[in-house]
Design a protein around this motif. Structure first.
Motif, mmCIF file in Angstrom:
data_model
loop_
_atom_site.group_PDB
_atom_site.id
_atom_site.type_symbol
_atom_site.label_atom_id
_atom_site.label_comp_id
_atom_site.label_asym_id
_atom_site.label_seq_id
_atom_site.Cartn_x
_atom_site.Cartn_y
_atom_site.Cartn_z
ATOM 1 N N ASN A 2 -7.432 -31.694 -20.591
ATOM 2 C CA ASN A 2 -6.648 -33.460 -21.156
ATOM 3 C C ASN A 2 -5.728 -34.025 -20.444
ATOM 4 O O ASN A 2 -5.388 -33.375 -18.810
ATOM 5 N N GLU A 3 -5.270 -34.798 -20.162
ATOM 6 C CA GLU A 3 -4.258 -35.930 -19.753
ATOM 7 C C GLU A 3 -2.942 -35.065 -19.349
ATOM 8 O O GLU A 3 -2.610 -34.074 -18.273
ATOM 9 N N ARG A 4 -2.255 -34.027 -20.133
ATOM 10 C CA ARG A 4 -0.960 -32.764 -20.409
ATOM 11 C C ARG A 4 -1.811 -32.281 -19.815
ATOM 12 O O ARG A 4 -0.587 -31.376 -18.465
ATOM 13 N N GLN A 5 -2.395 -31.365 -19.578
ATOM 14 C CA GLN A 5 -3.164 -30.311 -18.907
ATOM 15 C C GLN A 5 -3.094 -29.900 -17.709
ATOM 16 O O GLN A 5 -2.910 -29.893 -16.678
ATOM 17 N N ASN A 6 -3.522 -31.276 -17.513
ATOM 18 C CA ASN A 6 -3.630 -31.371 -15.915
ATOM 19 C C ASN A 6 -3.071 -32.058 -15.130
ATOM 20 O O ASN A 6 -1.932 -31.591 -14.238
ATOM 21 N N ASP A 7 -1.487 -32.622 -15.899
ATOM 22 C CA ASP A 7 -0.332 -32.675 -15.535
ATOM 23 C C ASP A 7 0.425 -31.819 -15.029
ATOM 24 O O ASP A 7 1.035 -31.065 -14.237
ATOM 25 N N LYS A 19 8.274 -23.537 -16.492
ATOM 26 C CA LYS A 19 8.646 -22.903 -18.196
ATOM 27 C C LYS A 19 8.616 -23.838 -19.457
ATOM 28 O O LYS A 19 8.267 -25.280 -19.315
ATOM 29 N N ILE A 20 8.088 -22.678 -20.085
ATOM 30 C CA ILE A 20 7.769 -23.524 -21.611
ATOM 31 C C ILE A 20 9.254 -24.514 -22.335
ATOM 32 O O ILE A 20 8.365 -26.039 -22.436
ATOM 33 N N SER A 21 10.245 -24.386 -22.240
ATOM 34 C CA SER A 21 11.096 -24.607 -22.356
ATOM 35 C C SER A 21 10.805 -26.035 -22.224
ATOM 36 O O SER A 21 11.569 -27.429 -22.715
ATOM 37 N N GLU A 22 10.864 -26.579 -20.091
ATOM 38 C CA GLU A 22 10.987 -27.612 -20.148
ATOM 39 C C GLU A 22 9.969 -28.811 -20.478
ATOM 40 O O GLU A 22 10.468 -30.245 -20.534
ATOM 41 N N LEU A 23 8.857 -27.791 -20.374
ATOM 42 C CA LEU A 23 7.482 -28.097 -20.843
ATOM 43 C C LEU A 23 7.644 -29.763 -21.449
ATOM 44 O O LEU A 23 6.944 -31.026 -21.869
ATOM 45 N N LYS A 24 8.171 -28.253 -23.356
ATOM 46 C CA LYS A 24 8.348 -28.680 -23.954
ATOM 47 C C LYS A 24 9.780 -30.888 -24.836
ATOM 48 O O LYS A 24 9.086 -30.891 -25.496
ATOM 49 N N MET A 32 4.481 -24.405 -29.435
ATOM 50 C CA MET A 32 2.701 -24.552 -30.135
ATOM 51 C C MET A 32 1.926 -24.851 -28.950
ATOM 52 O O MET A 32 1.325 -24.704 -28.401
ATOM 53 N N THR A 33 2.203 -26.543 -28.698
ATOM 54 C CA THR A 33 1.293 -27.174 -28.312
ATOM 55 C C THR A 33 1.520 -27.060 -26.528
ATOM 56 O O THR A 33 -0.017 -26.630 -26.165
ATOM 57 N N ILE A 34 2.696 -25.919 -26.440
ATOM 58 C CA ILE A 34 2.802 -25.907 -24.494
ATOM 59 C C ILE A 34 1.901 -25.141 -24.340
ATOM 60 O O ILE A 34 1.075 -24.525 -23.367
ATOM 61 N N ARG A 35 2.465 -24.140 -25.233
ATOM 62 C CA ARG A 35 1.846 -22.370 -25.274
ATOM 63 C C ARG A 35 -0.184 -22.404 -25.277
ATOM 64 O O ARG A 35 -0.907 -21.916 -24.981
#
Length: 248
Positions: A2-7, A19-24, A32-35
């Protein structure tokens, strides 16, 4: 994806990790969504998840695959680069399909001594009767190059008049880069031992950036290539005192 995963994948390619913390926070979603996004990228073979984030998977392309791409250009580059070598010089040639062409175009039975960490380069020089020293180490199967502390230690006691290095990426900001950390490390050590540093790379490498930068533009003396680089790289090279030599 999806678009977010491409980004996210674009950011990993650009910055080398996320980093998960920055992405969320950026996307206003849960951990969980970022993971799940990173799990998807990992399932596609693009990334390797780390504690708290992810880094890109860097796959070394085999010599056999690379040898079928830009073959004419690499031969012209190799011939032009080999012409830079003078009599009685000590030369280092690292692994790669373009550096192999440098070895192929050296004069047979020359007074030159060549040190290499590449088995295919050594084989070519053996047939030509060129005095050759092979740096030992751990064999990188896909590229046929010797890497690691033994190879680095071999170079530590040597001094070279010329070295010829391949690069998988060349940009103004990131300099010369490579996808393999061990190969990049060996290139850095070779540069420290060299009076003149020549990078041999076809024009497809301009504008490409890989994870491991092994030298800034100012740390090399000449790039031997087949076409003029884009303006930003050409201008940065001129400012760095780096010569761009176009193979005829």
């Amino acid at each position: 994806m999806n678009e977010r995963q491409n980004d996210i994948w674009s950011e990993i390619q650009r910055d080398g990790e996320v980093k998960i913390s920055e992405l969320k926070e950026r996307y206003a979603v849960t951990d969980m969504t970022i993971r799940r996004d990173l799990e998807k990228l990992e399932a596609l073979g693009l990334v390797r998840r780390t504690f708290g984030g992810a880094i890109p998977v860097t796959l070394d392309v085999s010599l056999k695959e690379r040898d079928t791409v830009h073959t004419d250009e690499k031969a012209r580059i190799g011939k032009a680069a080999a012409a830079l070598v003078g009599p009685n010089e000590a030369v280092f040639i690292d692994g790669g399909t373009t550096t192999l062409q440098v070895a192929k175009h050296l004069a047979p039975d020359s007074s030159v001594t060549v040190v290499t960490n590449a088995l295919n380069v050594a084989a070519v020089l053996l047939d030509k009767g060129v005095h050759t020293i092979v740096a030992g180490g751990t064999l990188l199967e896909k590229t046929g190059s010797m890497i690691g502390p033994i190879a680095v230690a071999t170079l530590g006691s040597m001094a070279f008049d010329h070295i010829f290095l391949g690069a998988t990426g060349i940009t103004a900001e990131h300099g010369f880069s490579n996808s393999n950390s061990f190969e990049a490390e060996l290139k850095r050590h070779a540069i420290k031992r060299a009076a003149r540093v020549a990078i041999v790379a076809d024009a497809s490498k301009f504008g490409e950036r890989y994870l491991h930068s092994f030298a800034a533009l100012s740390e090399a003396h000449v790039v031997v290539t087949d076409r003029e680089p884009p303006s930003p790289i050409a201008e940065a090279a001129e400012a760095a005192g780096l010569q761009i030599r176009i193979a005829p």
